[in-house]
Design a protein around this motif. Structure first.
Motif, PDB file in Angstrom:
ATOM      1  N   GLN A 171      13.568   3.159  -6.905  1.00  0.00           N
ATOM      2  CA  GLN A 171      14.898   2.554  -7.035  1.00  0.00           C
ATOM      3  C   GLN A 171      14.994   1.281  -6.196  1.00  0.00           C
ATOM      4  O   GLN A 171      15.568   0.282  -6.616  1.00  0.00           O
ATOM      5  N   GLY A 172      14.415   1.330  -5.011  1.00  0.00           N
ATOM      6  CA  GLY A 172      14.448   0.157  -4.152  1.00  0.00           C
ATOM      7  C   GLY A 172      13.651  -1.004  -4.701  1.00  0.00           C
ATOM      8  O   GLY A 172      13.957  -2.171  -4.419  1.00  0.00           O
ATOM      9  N   ALA A 173      12.625  -0.708  -5.483  1.00  0.00           N
ATOM     10  CA  ALA A 173      11.772  -1.755  -6.047  1.00  0.00           C
ATOM     11  C   ALA A 173      12.428  -2.488  -7.205  1.00  0.00           C
ATOM     12  O   ALA A 173      12.008  -3.608  -7.561  1.00  0.00           O
ATOM     13  N   ALA A 174      13.457  -1.906  -7.793  1.00  0.00           N
ATOM     14  CA  ALA A 174      14.038  -2.451  -9.028  1.00  0.00           C
ATOM     15  C   ALA A 174      14.542  -3.884  -8.860  1.00  0.00           C
ATOM     16  O   ALA A 174      14.360  -4.723  -9.755  1.00  0.00           O
ATOM     17  N   ILE A 175      15.166  -4.199  -7.727  1.00  0.00           N
ATOM     18  CA  ILE A 175      15.716  -5.542  -7.546  1.00  0.00           C
ATOM     19  C   ILE A 175      14.598  -6.573  -7.461  1.00  0.00           C
ATOM     20  O   ILE A 175      14.716  -7.685  -8.001  1.00  0.00           O
ATOM     21  N   ALA A 176      13.498  -6.226  -6.803  1.00  0.00           N
ATOM     22  CA  ALA A 176      12.375  -7.163  -6.705  1.00  0.00           C
ATOM     23  C   ALA A 176      11.767  -7.424  -8.075  1.00  0.00           C
ATOM     24  O   ALA A 176      11.414  -8.566  -8.402  1.00  0.00           O
ATOM     25  N   ASN A 182       0.804  -1.217   0.000  1.00  0.00           N
ATOM     26  CA  ASN A 182       0.000   0.000   0.000  1.00  0.00           C
ATOM     27  C   ASN A 182       0.840   1.272   0.000  1.00  0.00           C
ATOM     28  O   ASN A 182       0.312   2.366  -0.208  1.00  0.00           O
ATOM     29  N   LYS A 183       2.164   1.144   0.219  1.00  0.00           N
ATOM     30  CA  LYS A 183       3.013   2.336   0.260  1.00  0.00           C
ATOM     31  C   LYS A 183       4.472   1.939   0.051  1.00  0.00           C
ATOM     32  O   LYS A 183       4.817   0.753   0.033  1.00  0.00           O
ATOM     33  N   GLY A 184       5.332   2.939  -0.087  1.00  0.00           N
ATOM     34  CA  GLY A 184       6.771   2.726  -0.129  1.00  0.00           C
ATOM     35  C   GLY A 184       7.249   1.782  -1.210  1.00  0.00           C
ATOM     36  O   GLY A 184       6.758   1.792  -2.347  1.00  0.00           O
ATOM     37  N   ILE A 185       8.218   0.950  -0.860  1.00  0.00           N
ATOM     38  CA  ILE A 185       8.821   0.025  -1.816  1.00  0.00           C
ATOM     39  C   ILE A 185       7.778  -0.944  -2.359  1.00  0.00           C
ATOM     40  O   ILE A 185       7.746  -1.243  -3.553  1.00  0.00           O
ATOM     41  N   GLY A 186       6.916  -1.454  -1.485  1.00  0.00           N
ATOM     42  CA  GLY A 186       5.907  -2.412  -1.927  1.00  0.00           C
ATOM     43  C   GLY A 186       4.989  -1.836  -2.987  1.00  0.00           C
ATOM     44  O   GLY A 186       4.663  -2.512  -3.971  1.00  0.00           O
ATOM     45  N   TYR A 187       4.582  -0.589  -2.795  1.00  0.00           N
ATOM     46  CA  TYR A 187       3.733   0.064  -3.797  1.00  0.00           C
ATOM     47  C   TYR A 187       4.465   0.159  -5.131  1.00  0.00           C
ATOM     48  O   TYR A 187       3.886  -0.112  -6.201  1.00  0.00           O
ATOM     49  N   GLU A 188       5.729   0.544  -5.095  1.00  0.00           N
ATOM     50  CA  GLU A 188       6.494   0.700  -6.337  1.00  0.00           C
ATOM     51  C   GLU A 188       6.763  -0.644  -7.009  1.00  0.00           C
ATOM     52  O   GLU A 188       6.854  -0.723  -8.236  1.00  0.00           O
ATOM     53  N   ILE A 189       6.892  -1.700  -6.215  1.00  0.00           N
ATOM     54  CA  ILE A 189       7.008  -3.035  -6.816  1.00  0.00           C
ATOM     55  C   ILE A 189       5.721  -3.368  -7.569  1.00  0.00           C
ATOM     56  O   ILE A 189       5.745  -3.841  -8.712  1.00  0.00           O
ATOM     57  N   ALA A 232      14.412   5.752   1.280  1.00  0.00           N
ATOM     58  CA  ALA A 232      13.678   6.686   2.141  1.00  0.00           C
ATOM     59  C   ALA A 232      12.232   6.224   2.281  1.00  0.00           C
ATOM     60  O   ALA A 232      11.412   6.410   1.376  1.00  0.00           O
ATOM     61  N   THR A 233      11.916   5.602   3.417  1.00  0.00           N
ATOM     62  CA  THR A 233      10.553   5.167   3.719  1.00  0.00           C
ATOM     63  C   THR A 233      10.265   5.474   5.189  1.00  0.00           C
ATOM     64  O   THR A 233      11.167   5.846   5.950  1.00  0.00           O
ATOM     65  N   ASP A 234       9.018   5.257   5.597  1.00  0.00           N
ATOM     66  CA  ASP A 234       8.701   5.508   7.000  1.00  0.00           C
ATOM     67  C   ASP A 234       9.359   4.490   7.924  1.00  0.00           C
ATOM     68  O   ASP A 234       9.430   4.693   9.128  1.00  0.00           O
ATOM     69  N   LEU A 235       9.878   3.401   7.352  1.00  0.00           N
ATOM     70  CA  LEU A 235      10.584   2.405   8.152  1.00  0.00           C
ATOM     71  C   LEU A 235      11.836   3.007   8.800  1.00  0.00           C
ATOM     72  O   LEU A 235      12.253   2.592   9.879  1.00  0.00           O
ATOM     73  N   ASN A 236      12.455   3.978   8.119  1.00  0.00           N
ATOM     74  CA  ASN A 236      13.676   4.592   8.654  1.00  0.00           C
ATOM     75  C   ASN A 236      13.521   6.100   8.848  1.00  0.00           C
ATOM     76  O   ASN A 236      14.523   6.827   8.896  1.00  0.00           O
ATOM     77  N   GLY A 237      12.278   6.551   8.966  1.00  0.00           N
ATOM     78  CA  GLY A 237      12.052   7.974   9.154  1.00  0.00           C
ATOM     79  C   GLY A 237      12.429   8.790   7.933  1.00  0.00           C
ATOM     80  O   GLY A 237      12.758   9.976   8.043  1.00  0.00           O
ATOM     81  N   PHE A 238      12.391   8.148   6.756  1.00  0.00           N
ATOM     82  CA  PHE A 238      12.697   8.791   5.477  1.00  0.00           C
ATOM     83  C   PHE A 238      14.123   9.340   5.430  1.00  0.00           C
ATOM     84  O   PHE A 238      14.402  10.343   4.778  1.00  0.00           O
ATOM     85  N   ARG A 239      15.024   8.638   6.106  1.00  0.00           N
ATOM     86  CA  ARG A 239      16.430   9.040   6.090  1.00  0.00           C
ATOM     87  C   ARG A 239      17.198   8.415   4.931  1.00  0.00           C
ATOM     88  O   ARG A 239      18.355   8.744   4.691  1.00  0.00           O
ATOM     89  N   GLY A 240      16.591   7.487   4.234  1.00  0.00           N
ATOM     90  CA  GLY A 240      17.280   6.789   3.151  1.00  0.00           C
ATOM     91  C   GLY A 240      17.672   7.711   2.014  1.00  0.00           C
ATOM     92  O   GLY A 240      17.141   8.809   1.851  1.00  0.00           O
ATOM     93  N   VAL A 241      18.608   7.224   1.193  1.00  0.00           N
ATOM     94  CA  VAL A 241      19.144   8.022   0.095  1.00  0.00           C
ATOM     95  C   VAL A 241      18.617   7.568  -1.262  1.00  0.00           C
ATOM     96  O   VAL A 241      18.907   8.191  -2.280  1.00  0.00           O
ATOM     97  N   ARG A 242      17.836   6.491  -1.279  1.00  0.00           N
ATOM     98  CA  ARG A 242      17.266   5.990  -2.524  1.00  0.00           C
ATOM     99  C   ARG A 242      15.760   6.196  -2.514  1.00  0.00           C
ATOM    100  O   ARG A 242      15.135   6.259  -1.460  1.00  0.00           O
ATOM    101  N   THR A 243      15.174   6.284  -3.699  1.00  0.00           N
ATOM    102  CA  THR A 243      13.732   6.411  -3.811  1.00  0.00           C
ATOM    103  C   THR A 243      13.090   5.029  -3.721  1.00  0.00           C
ATOM    104  O   THR A 243      13.736   4.010  -4.000  1.00  0.00           O
TER     105      THR A 243
END
Length: 240
Positions: A211-216, A13-20, A197-208
């Motif tokens: 970008q994180g969804a690409a490997i999946a 519903n959000k973040g990496i999963g949504y982009e996958i 950058a997701t709510d899992l890490n307080g949006f501190r990540g450096v990738r979108t």
């Protein structure tokens, strides 16, 4: 005319999963948006459909046996089979997580979602995956689950006795699935999205998230002669 590929993404519903889900849907696949929050799930499905994705909502709390079974029945009613399962749903358990201080309840919560949840959903979906011509399972892991990286002093973030250990646990369980299903055509791999950058890490990540969804997406679309039992990020194999 070729059969439409059917995928299910947990925590979509959000973040990496949504982009996958968006990425797989962009290939013309039908994508189940697995999520426990009804409002967020319906919003994600509506957004995906507006973008032209054949998306459908799948109520799914990965910590609930009955919910996983019901999700499998819903996918079966929709398509009669499942081609790709992406186990993306995860929690950190909150920080700090020094092993001398982390509450046992936190450890149980993280393992229940990040490891047992993957087992629960995978086992519920396996009968449907067995009906697929080219079934794929992608377990979203993390470099922090690599003992080589942890022991080698690599940049694996803060001490996280629950989250990091859960990803190591997940990797080990995944290999047991690979061994058990070695005589099938089911390919199972682990993917690391990087520091997104997701709510899992307080949006501190450096990738979108995209970008994180690409490997999946890459592991979900492996050819029949592709690898199984591997641990990958965008740069290639990750040492254990």
């Amino acid at each position: 005319m070729s059969e439409q590929t059917i995928a299910l993404v947990t925590g979509a519903n959000k973040g990496i999963g949504y982009e996958i889900a968006a990425g797989l849907g962009g290939l013309g696949w039908a994508v189940g948006v697995g999520a426990r929050d009804q409002e967020r799930r319906e919003t994600a499905v509506a957004k995906l459909r507006a973008a032209g994705v054949d998306a459908f909502g799948v109520p799914l709390d990965v910590t609930d046996d009955a919910g996983a079974a019901q999700a499998a029945r819903l996918v079966e009613e929709r398509a009669g089979r499942l081609d790709v399962l992406v186990n993306n749903a995860a929690v950190t358990g909150g920080m700090p997580q020094a092993p001398t201080l982390v509450p046992a309840a936190t450890m149980r919560t993280v393992v229940e979602t990040n490891v047992i949840g993957v087992i629960r959903v995978t086992n519920a979906m396996l009968p449907l995956l067995r009906r697929s011509r080219s079934p794929r399972i992608v377990n979203m892991s993390s470099t922090v689950g690599s003992l080589s990286h942890q022991a080698g002093g690599g940049d694996t973030g803060p001490i996280s006795a629950a989250y990091a250990a859960s990803k190591t646990f997940l990797n080990a369980v995944t290999i047991q699935y690979v061994k058990e299903l070695a005589d099938t055509n089911i390919k199972i791999n682990m993917g690391c999205p990087g520091f997104v950058a997701t709510d899992l890490n307080g949006f501190r990540g450096v990738r979108t998230p995209a970008q994180g969804a690409a490997i999946a997406i890459r592991l979900a679309t492996l050819p029949d002669d592709g690898p199984t039992g591997g641990f990958f990020d965008d740069q290639g194999p990750i040492p254990w």
